[in-house]
Design a protein around this motif. Structure first.
Motif, PDB file in Angstrom:
ATOM      1  N   PRO A 182      43.521  46.855  30.507  1.00 34.54           N
ATOM      2  CA  PRO A 182      41.839  47.013  30.981  1.00 34.54           C
ATOM      3  C   PRO A 182      41.120  47.545  30.100  1.00 34.54           C
ATOM      4  CG  PRO A 182      43.683  48.461  32.173  1.00 34.54           C
ATOM      5  CD  PRO A 182      44.701  47.276  30.813  1.00 34.54           C
ATOM      6  N   LYS A 183      40.861  47.267  28.399  1.00 31.45           N
ATOM      7  CA  LYS A 183      40.702  47.242  27.793  1.00 31.45           C
ATOM      8  C   LYS A 183      39.139  46.501  28.004  1.00 31.45           C
ATOM      9  CE  LYS A 183      42.300  51.289  25.040  1.00 31.45           C
ATOM     10  NZ  LYS A 183      42.966  51.245  23.981  1.00 31.45           N
ATOM     11  N   VAL A 184      40.328  45.157  27.935  1.00 29.92           N
ATOM     12  CA  VAL A 184      39.101  44.226  28.302  1.00 29.92           C
ATOM     13  C   VAL A 184      39.104  43.904  28.766  1.00 29.92           C
ATOM     14  CG1 VAL A 184      39.963  41.527  27.708  1.00 29.92           C
ATOM     15  CG2 VAL A 184      40.596  43.242  26.623  1.00 29.92           C
ATOM     16  N   VAL A 185      39.058  44.212  30.174  1.00 29.63           N
ATOM     17  CA  VAL A 185      38.234  43.855  31.622  1.00 29.63           C
ATOM     18  C   VAL A 185      36.393  44.786  31.156  1.00 29.63           C
ATOM     19  CG1 VAL A 185      38.414  44.529  33.844  1.00 29.63           C
ATOM     20  CG2 VAL A 185      40.763  43.514  32.576  1.00 29.63           C
ATOM     21  N   ASP A 186      37.031  46.166  31.144  1.00 28.26           N
ATOM     22  CA  ASP A 186      35.623  46.803  30.973  1.00 28.26           C
ATOM     23  C   ASP A 186      35.238  46.521  29.779  1.00 28.26           C
ATOM     24  OD1 ASP A 186      37.677  48.912  32.426  1.00 28.26           O
ATOM     25  OD2 ASP A 186      38.267  49.744  31.020  1.00 28.26           O
ATOM     26  N   TYR A 187      35.603  45.648  28.915  1.00 32.24           N
ATOM     27  CA  TYR A 187      34.007  45.385  28.034  1.00 32.24           C
ATOM     28  C   TYR A 187      33.912  43.756  28.456  1.00 32.24           C
ATOM     29  CZ  TYR A 187      32.888  43.106  24.006  1.00 32.24           C
ATOM     30  OH  TYR A 187      32.546  42.452  22.419  1.00 32.24           O
ATOM     31  N   LEU A 188      34.827  42.800  29.606  1.00 30.62           N
ATOM     32  CA  LEU A 188      34.174  42.135  29.988  1.00 30.62           C
ATOM     33  C   LEU A 188      32.635  42.588  31.258  1.00 30.62           C
ATOM     34  CD1 LEU A 188      36.808  39.813  30.650  1.00 30.62           C
ATOM     35  CD2 LEU A 188      34.926  39.300  29.037  1.00 30.62           C
ATOM     36  N   VAL A 189      33.167  43.325  31.870  1.00 30.04           N
ATOM     37  CA  VAL A 189      32.533  43.856  32.976  1.00 30.04           C
ATOM     38  C   VAL A 189      31.230  44.289  32.454  1.00 30.04           C
ATOM     39  CG1 VAL A 189      32.716  45.352  34.435  1.00 30.04           C
ATOM     40  CG2 VAL A 189      34.537  43.967  34.642  1.00 30.04           C
ATOM     41  N   ALA A 190      31.349  45.152  31.670  1.00 31.67           N
ATOM     42  CA  ALA A 190      30.016  46.148  30.686  1.00 31.67           C
ATOM     43  C   ALA A 190      29.000  45.064  30.031  1.00 31.67           C
ATOM     44  CB  ALA A 190      30.669  46.825  29.647  1.00 31.67           C
TER      45      ALA A 190
END
Length: 235
Positions: A182-190
């Motif tokens: 999820p940390k990678v997903v949040d990084y991308l989305v931001a």
């Protein structure tokens, strides 16, 4: 303009075996969200439609093909291409609901489309069309076709918000049998462009690079791939 070599880390990249990654296209695989809610509701209520012709409009990667595939299975619809035989298209419309995808991305045979809509209406059947543009922006000059298009039900699929982008990224990785941090997903989305096309490109490229290097999918890798995406768009 030359690309920035942001992925050149001194580690040789191996060419990964292309196995293919089929996206899950079932109704249960569809991410329900505000941008898609009107289109989903319309498909779920078929055949109780407000008009026999429905046009799904939205940006690339917004889910139009997924929605059309769900409706195709539900309605036993046939996918048509008016660039082929018009007579075969009209014959199909007499016996099955029909689909025309990406109408705005090819030359529109106005006479053929007019006759197809008439055939659908006469047969008491249904036609779904997908497009990036609203029909008012299509290059249509035939008055009778313009009238038919104005009578169609147009459903807009909105652009993704952060929550939907995150869900799409998770699904795209899941289609590749990858459980993403999820940390990678949040990084991308931001940091990414707010589009489904960007999400698809980033997931595919991260998977390719991770396989070629035999490394994990991390925020560091996400940063490098984001830089490549931005450079590609700037060149």
């Amino acid at each position: 303009m030359a690309r920035r070599s942001s992925l050149q880390t001194g580690r040789a990249e191996q060419l990964p075996l292309e196995l293919g990654h089929a996206a899950a296209r079932g109704r249960e695989d569809l991410i329900v969200s505000d941008p898609l809610s009107a289109a989903i509701a319309l498909i779920d209520r078929w055949p109780d439609w407000p008009s026999p012709v429905v046009i799904l409009c939205g940006p690339a990667g917004a889910g139009k093909t997924h929605l059309a595939e769900i409706w195709r299975e539900r309605a036993d619809a046939s996918v048509l291409d008016l660039a082929g035989s018009t007579s075969r298209a009209l014959e199909a419309a007499r016996t099955h609901p029909v689909i025309l995808e990406d109408v705005d991305r090819k030359a529109i045979d106005e006479t053929a489309l007019f006759h197809l809509i008439n055939e659908v209406r006469s047969a008491g059947s249904f036609l779904m069309m997908t497009s990036r543009l609203w029909p008012a922006a299509w290059p249509v000059s035939l008055p009778d076709l313009t009238s038919r298009l104005k009578a169609a039900t147009v459903v807009e699929i909105g652009g993704p918000d952060d929550g939907l982008l995150a869900q799409v990224i998770v699904k795209l990785f899941a289609d590749r049998q990858i459980a993403i941090d999820p940390k990678v997903v949040d990084y991308l989305v931001a940091r990414m462009e707010r589009s489904f096309d960007a999400a698809s490109w980033l997931v595919a490229e991260m998977d390719r690079v991770a396989l070629s290097r035999r490394v994990r999918l991390t925020t560091s890798l996400a940063s490098e791939v984001l830089a490549r995406y931005q450079d590609d768009r700037a060149s």
